[in-house]
Write a protein that holds these residues in place. Structure first.
Motif, short mmCIF file in Angstrom:
data_model
loop_
_atom_site.label_atom_id
_atom_site.label_comp_id
_atom_site.label_asym_id
_atom_site.label_seq_id
_atom_site.Cartn_x
_atom_site.Cartn_y
_atom_site.Cartn_z
N ASP A 18 0.79 -1.43 0.08
CA ASP A 18 -0.20 -0.25 -0.44
C ASP A 18 0.86 0.93 -0.40
OD1 ASP A 18 0.78 0.50 2.53
OD2 ASP A 18 -0.82 -0.44 3.68
N ALA A 19 0.26 2.15 0.22
CA ALA A 19 0.91 4.05 0.58
C ALA A 19 2.22 3.82 1.47
CB ALA A 19 -0.20 4.64 0.42
N GLN A 20 2.20 2.60 2.00
CA GLN A 20 2.92 3.05 3.48
C GLN A 20 4.88 1.79 3.04
OE1 GLN A 20 2.92 4.86 5.71
NE2 GLN A 20 0.83 6.10 4.81
N ARG A 21 4.86 1.00 2.12
CA ARG A 21 5.48 0.14 1.49
C ARG A 21 6.98 1.10 1.76
NH1 ARG A 21 4.39 -1.63 -4.19
NH2 ARG A 21 2.46 -1.00 -3.33
N HIS A 22 7.66 0.12 3.07
CA HIS A 22 9.41 0.95 2.73
C HIS A 22 10.21 -0.37 2.16
CE1 HIS A 22 12.23 4.00 3.56
NE2 HIS A 22 12.84 3.06 5.14
N TRP A 23 10.49 -0.29 1.70
CA TRP A 23 11.57 -1.30 1.14
C TRP A 23 12.98 -1.00 1.27
CZ3 TRP A 23 8.57 -4.01 -3.60
CH2 TRP A 23 7.49 -4.27 -2.85
N ALA A 24 13.71 -1.46 2.39
CA ALA A 24 15.45 -0.55 1.79
C ALA A 24 16.33 -1.60 2.25
CB ALA A 24 15.09 0.25 3.83
N ALA A 25 17.76 -0.79 1.21
CA ALA A 25 19.26 -1.13 1.46
C ALA A 25 19.51 -0.05 1.45
CB ALA A 25 19.28 -1.81 -0.58
N SER A 26 20.66 -0.36 1.98
CA SER A 26 21.87 -0.09 2.76
C SER A 26 23.43 -0.60 2.25
CB SER A 26 22.74 0.57 3.73
OG SER A 26 21.46 -0.43 4.53
N LEU A 27 24.39 0.01 2.28
CA LEU A 27 26.24 0.06 1.66
C LEU A 27 26.70 0.61 2.13
CD1 LEU A 27 28.13 -2.44 0.79
CD2 LEU A 27 27.83 -0.68 -1.71
N ALA A 28 27.29 0.51 3.24
CA ALA A 28 28.21 1.25 4.33
C ALA A 28 30.00 0.98 3.50
CB ALA A 28 28.13 1.66 5.27
N LEU A 29 30.82 2.08 3.39
CA LEU A 29 32.01 1.68 3.10
C LEU A 29 32.97 2.23 4.01
CD1 LEU A 29 31.72 0.77 -0.93
CD2 LEU A 29 31.20 -1.19 0.88
N ARG A 30 33.82 1.96 3.72
CA ARG A 30 35.00 2.28 4.52
C ARG A 30 36.87 2.16 3.32
NH1 ARG A 30 38.54 2.27 9.11
NH2 ARG A 30 37.82 1.05 9.64
N PHE A 31 37.31 2.85 2.86
CA PHE A 31 38.33 2.44 3.01
C PHE A 31 40.12 2.71 4.34
CE2 PHE A 31 35.46 3.16 -0.35
CZ PHE A 31 36.19 1.76 -1.59
N ALA A 32 41.19 2.35 4.11
CA ALA A 32 41.92 2.51 4.89
C ALA A 32 43.40 2.76 4.35
CB ALA A 32 41.75 2.14 6.01
N HIS A 33 44.18 3.18 4.82
CA HIS A 33 46.14 2.74 3.84
C HIS A 33 46.65 1.78 4.90
CE1 HIS A 33 49.88 3.88 2.84
NE2 HIS A 33 49.29 4.26 1.88
N ARG A 34 46.94 0.45 4.10
CA ARG A 34 47.36 -0.41 4.87
C ARG A 34 49.03 -1.27 4.23
NH1 ARG A 34 44.29 1.34 8.20
NH2 ARG A 34 42.33 0.13 9.44
N GLN A 35 49.85 -0.66 4.91
CA GLN A 35 50.96 -1.19 4.37
C GLN A 35 51.10 -0.84 2.61
OE1 GLN A 35 50.44 -5.33 4.51
NE2 GLN A 35 51.39 -6.09 6.67
N GLY A 36 51.03 0.04 2.43
CA GLY A 36 51.29 1.00 1.84
C GLY A 36 49.83 1.18 0.44
N VAL A 37 48.90 0.34 0.76
CA VAL A 37 48.13 -0.17 0.14
C VAL A 37 46.70 0.27 0.50
CG1 VAL A 37 46.72 -2.12 -1.08
CG2 VAL A 37 48.75 -2.78 -1.00
N THR A 38 45.58 0.81 -0.72
CA THR A 38 43.86 1.26 -0.51
C THR A 38 43.31 -0.46 -0.20
OG1 THR A 38 44.53 3.49 -1.23
CG2 THR A 38 42.14 2.44 -0.98
N ARG A 39 43.32 -0.45 1.30
CA ARG A 39 42.36 -1.70 1.73
C ARG A 39 40.41 -1.43 1.80
NH1 ARG A 39 45.61 -5.93 0.95
NH2 ARG A 39 47.67 -5.44 1.28
#
Length: 294
Positions: A18-39
């Motif tokens: 009905d008019a109250q439907r709500h189907w959610a999807a999310s994605l959270a990413l984080r990039f950090a420097h580890r041993q000279g490499v972006t991981r």
């Protein structure tokens, strides 16, 4: 900023029709420097939104390429998509998608969809945001929010492309409403704020002072180019000479705009501009993501 917990469906919102439907999807990413490499040190998802493994086509000490996957392939009434990425100091991430994003026609209730993209780039970090285009079907209703928060010497280059309707199927965009919001800040201060309603019933949609009836639009932005004036001159010399695009700079943000009726033309223009700008921006040749060629 990142969500503390992935979005979840609940008994009052999930799987309604009905008019109250709500189907959610999310994605959270984080990039950090580890041993000279972006991981990619964090990939937290909820619902049908996730990533493949990181790729390093430019070498292990260069940009980390990540493909954002949304298996449904588009947004329908009630969908709520949230994409977040935090790029830490000393890292370089390139985010793209494997195919066009589709915005489908609203249902009989006229329920809208929403899409939020929140990107944070730390001092000394680099982000390339290069999704494939978005195709809006006739009757689509929804809101898109893009927020990019830069800090210190952060560098960012990205684009957004929108194709309205499906002219090859003789299905133009003649109904519906899409509202786009864009916010780009540096250390909390706004560099570029924009709100754009796409409503085929509004005079702006066809007026020469507005969209002028164009069905495809694109914006490319870049922050962190040392010689912006030289970059603009290089673009004007190298890109096709036609009235459907223009380039300028505002508060240190290079902006290239396209307004026309051909998705392929808009894509080729932005990709060519990216190939030209990248050496001027980060002293690296552009390396086309493999997914674009499949």
């Amino acid at each position: 900023m990142l969500l503390s917990e992935p979005a979840r469906l609940d008994d009052t919102s999930g799987h309604r029709f009905d008019a109250q439907r709500h189907w959610a999807a999310s994605l959270a990413l984080r990039f950090a420097h580890r041993q000279g490499v972006t991981r990619m040190v964090q990939s937290r998802h909820s619902g049908p939104l996730r990533v493949q493994r990181p790729f390093y086509p430019e070498g292990r000490d260069e940009a980390c390429h990540v493909y954002l996957l949304h298996p449904p392939g588009g947004l329908v009434s009630g969908d709520a998509l949230t994409i977040q990425a935090h790029v830490e100091n000393g890292t370089h991430a390139l985010l793209t998608t494997p195919a066009a994003n589709k915005l489908y026609k609203a249902d009989s209730q006229g329920v809208a969809w929403t899409q939020h993209t929140c990107l944070s780039v730390d001092d000394g970090a680099t982000l390339e945001w290069l999704p494939q285009e978005t195709i809006a079907f006739d009757g689509s209703r929804g809101e898109q929010y893009t927020q990019i928060d830069l800090h210190g010497s952060a560098r960012c280059l990205g684009w957004e492309m929108m194709a309205l309707g499906r002219p090859a199927s003789e299905l133009p965009y003649v109904s519906g409403r899409i509202e786009q919001h864009f916010r780009l800040t540096l250390d909390g201060k706004p560099l570029w704020l924009e709100r754009q309603p796409l409503d085929p019933l509004h005079p702006r949609f066809t007026g020469r002072w507005g969209q002028g009836g164009a069905t495809v639009q694109a914006t490319l932005w870049a922050v962190g180019i040392a010689d912006v004036a030289g970059a603009i001159e290089a673009l004007r010399e190298a890109l096709p000479d036609n009235p459907r695009w223009a380039v300028t700079v505002r508060y240190g943000v290079l902006l290239l705009r396209y307004l026309g009726n051909a998705r392929n033309e808009a894509w080729a223009l932005c990709e060519q501009a990216w190939h030209l700008l990248r050496p001027l921006w980060i002293e690296r040749e552009a390396h086309t993501p493999r997914i674009w060629l499949t």
